[in-house]
Write a protein that holds these residues in place. Sequence first.
Motif, mmCIF file in Angstrom:
data_model
loop_
_atom_site.group_PDB
_atom_site.id
_atom_site.type_symbol
_atom_site.label_atom_id
_atom_site.label_comp_id
_atom_site.label_asym_id
_atom_site.label_seq_id
_atom_site.Cartn_x
_atom_site.Cartn_y
_atom_site.Cartn_z
ATOM 1 N N PRO A 65 6.207 20.936 2.289
ATOM 2 C CA PRO A 65 5.737 19.520 1.783
ATOM 3 C C PRO A 65 6.651 18.534 1.897
ATOM 4 O O PRO A 65 6.298 17.388 1.952
ATOM 5 C CB PRO A 65 5.235 19.714 0.509
ATOM 6 N N ALA A 66 8.190 18.857 1.509
ATOM 7 C CA ALA A 66 9.079 17.727 1.648
ATOM 8 C C ALA A 66 9.475 17.366 3.016
ATOM 9 O O ALA A 66 10.088 16.111 3.195
ATOM 10 C CB ALA A 66 10.559 18.591 1.185
ATOM 11 N N PHE A 67 9.140 18.057 4.240
ATOM 12 C CA PHE A 67 9.037 17.429 5.448
ATOM 13 C C PHE A 67 8.152 16.079 5.730
ATOM 14 O O PHE A 67 8.685 15.148 6.194
ATOM 15 C CB PHE A 67 8.587 18.313 6.495
ATOM 16 N N TYR A 68 6.948 16.067 4.808
ATOM 17 C CA TYR A 68 6.187 15.054 5.093
ATOM 18 C C TYR A 68 6.337 14.089 4.128
ATOM 19 O O TYR A 68 5.867 12.909 4.186
ATOM 20 C CB TYR A 68 4.646 15.677 5.065
ATOM 21 N N VAL A 69 6.815 14.373 2.861
ATOM 22 C CA VAL A 69 6.866 13.195 1.872
ATOM 23 C C VAL A 69 8.388 13.440 1.451
ATOM 24 O O VAL A 69 8.954 14.313 0.350
ATOM 25 C CB VAL A 69 6.148 13.819 0.206
ATOM 26 N N ASP A 119 0.924 -1.033 0.050
ATOM 27 C CA ASP A 119 -0.007 -0.077 -0.016
ATOM 28 C C ASP A 119 0.783 1.205 -0.112
ATOM 29 O O ASP A 119 0.138 2.457 0.131
ATOM 30 C CB ASP A 119 -0.771 -0.045 1.168
ATOM 31 N N ASP A 120 2.250 1.206 -0.275
ATOM 32 C CA ASP A 120 3.018 2.445 -0.681
ATOM 33 C C ASP A 120 2.570 3.276 -1.661
ATOM 34 O O ASP A 120 2.131 2.541 -2.569
ATOM 35 C CB ASP A 120 4.526 1.890 -0.583
ATOM 36 N N VAL A 121 2.806 4.444 -1.381
ATOM 37 C CA VAL A 121 2.582 5.364 -2.774
ATOM 38 C C VAL A 121 3.915 6.088 -2.992
ATOM 39 O O VAL A 121 4.540 6.589 -2.047
ATOM 40 C CB VAL A 121 1.477 6.327 -2.465
ATOM 41 N N THR A 180 6.962 19.459 -5.757
ATOM 42 C CA THR A 180 6.408 20.136 -4.696
ATOM 43 C C THR A 180 4.825 20.317 -4.562
ATOM 44 O O THR A 180 4.368 19.713 -3.470
ATOM 45 C CB THR A 180 7.043 21.429 -4.382
ATOM 46 N N TRP A 181 4.166 20.454 -5.545
ATOM 47 C CA TRP A 181 2.882 20.655 -5.542
ATOM 48 C C TRP A 181 2.194 19.155 -5.664
ATOM 49 O O TRP A 181 1.272 19.173 -4.770
ATOM 50 C CB TRP A 181 2.814 21.330 -6.888
ATOM 51 N N LEU A 182 2.640 18.424 -6.162
ATOM 52 C CA LEU A 182 2.158 16.841 -6.127
ATOM 53 C C LEU A 182 2.506 16.367 -4.831
ATOM 54 O O LEU A 182 1.399 15.772 -4.430
ATOM 55 C CB LEU A 182 3.034 16.137 -7.241
ATOM 56 N N LYS A 183 3.587 16.664 -4.090
ATOM 57 C CA LYS A 183 3.714 16.186 -2.637
ATOM 58 C C LYS A 183 2.552 16.682 -1.664
ATOM 59 O O LYS A 183 1.756 15.919 -1.178
ATOM 60 C CB LYS A 183 5.075 16.627 -2.155
ATOM 61 N N ALA A 184 2.266 18.152 -2.069
ATOM 62 C CA ALA A 184 1.238 18.637 -1.091
ATOM 63 C C ALA A 184 -0.105 17.831 -1.545
ATOM 64 O O ALA A 184 -0.892 17.633 -0.402
ATOM 65 C CB ALA A 184 1.262 20.132 -1.179
ATOM 66 N N LEU A 223 4.098 7.375 2.167
ATOM 67 C CA LEU A 223 4.375 8.127 0.957
ATOM 68 C C LEU A 223 5.600 8.483 0.833
ATOM 69 O O LEU A 223 6.270 9.457 1.748
ATOM 70 C CB LEU A 223 3.109 9.235 1.080
ATOM 71 N N PHE A 224 6.206 8.276 -0.365
ATOM 72 C CA PHE A 224 7.704 8.666 -0.581
ATOM 73 C C PHE A 224 7.574 9.491 -2.067
ATOM 74 O O PHE A 224 6.731 9.447 -2.785
ATOM 75 C CB PHE A 224 8.548 7.505 -0.587
ATOM 76 N N HIS A 225 8.869 10.098 -2.262
ATOM 77 C CA HIS A 225 8.976 10.805 -3.504
ATOM 78 C C HIS A 225 10.394 10.198 -4.011
ATOM 79 O O HIS A 225 11.426 9.873 -3.219
ATOM 80 C CB HIS A 225 8.928 12.121 -3.423
ATOM 81 N N THR A 226 10.516 10.378 -5.363
ATOM 82 C CA THR A 226 11.773 9.963 -6.044
ATOM 83 C C THR A 226 11.990 10.638 -7.238
ATOM 84 O O THR A 226 11.005 10.844 -7.966
ATOM 85 C CB THR A 226 12.057 8.383 -6.165
#
Length: 329
Positions: free
Chosen positions: A98-102, A53-55, A66-70, A126-129
């Motif tokens: 937002p980068a603090f959360y994602v 269930d990761d995103v 950054t917009w997508l993270k928010a 929820l992560f980003h790469t």
Amino acid sequence: MDPPTSTKLLLDQLPKGTFFENLELYQSDGFWYRPRHLEAAVASHSQFEAREDDVILASAMKTGSTWLKALCFCIMKRKSDHVDHLNKDEDLLALNHPAFYVQTLEVQVYTTKPPPDLSDMQSPRLFHTHLPYSALPESIKNSECKIVYIARNPKDTLVSMWHFFNKLRTPEQGPYPLENTVESFCNGVCHFGPFFDHVLQYWNESLKIPQKILFVKYEELQRNPKEEVKRLAAFLGKPFAEEKEAEELIWKCSLERLKNLEVNKNGVDPWVGMPNSAFFRTGVVGDWKNILTPEMGKRIDQITSMKLEGSGLALVDDDALENGVSLTK
């Protein structure tokens, strides 16, 4: 990307390039990385264990990350009964960037020494790469976790990148020559570039496995935010019960609001050393016309046409967008 026994040994064997005059990049498996990002990518490849269930949010640099993270953070924080969890008493975006959360796997998570234990994180995570699809940890590719990829017009991407990295330069240095940045971008020598290879990898995979990868276009998100955010929420399994919910979330995550929050007007991102404000500029579609020469624009258009030929992907044409024409395929 097979983990090497020594990152130093790996760098000694790789092609080397520079971006913005003095930023060293190394090419691995066809893509360019800063040394610390490559080291973190190698670590994530061997250590990251995806959950079903990761995103994972994915993007080339300066395409709306950054917009997508928010947006995705706020969508996923909503309760399953469709009640907005981010109420007036808990406006988390007003407390932190937002980068603090994602967090980005190869910029934040795996540059930490030692890497953090992610097993205690509450699901769904929820992560980003910025990694290309080919360099993602195998556990991401092989699990049922979902990926949201955001793409943007290459000319606006380039201009945003130029403004962003100029923040690293002193007033005495002045802006880095634009023509040099265009040259690097067109040659693919930029952070996590080549840009077109990056976009095409995710585009092609999204065609094969649309239930796993959602391909989003920055320009479509700007042009028709309500429909795109509803599509995003449905993909993440958090559909809106009412139109008003989507409208409120879009406002909360709007660039205009985010850039005017005190937390984003002040402070410095601890991972990359950039002021928080550097992540929020204009966000305007077609801003490249104010920066690039016609010749630069034409050159990038020619490369775009050549690189995307036969792919079925159209990166949105600004003039068509202004005329209200959607080029989403």
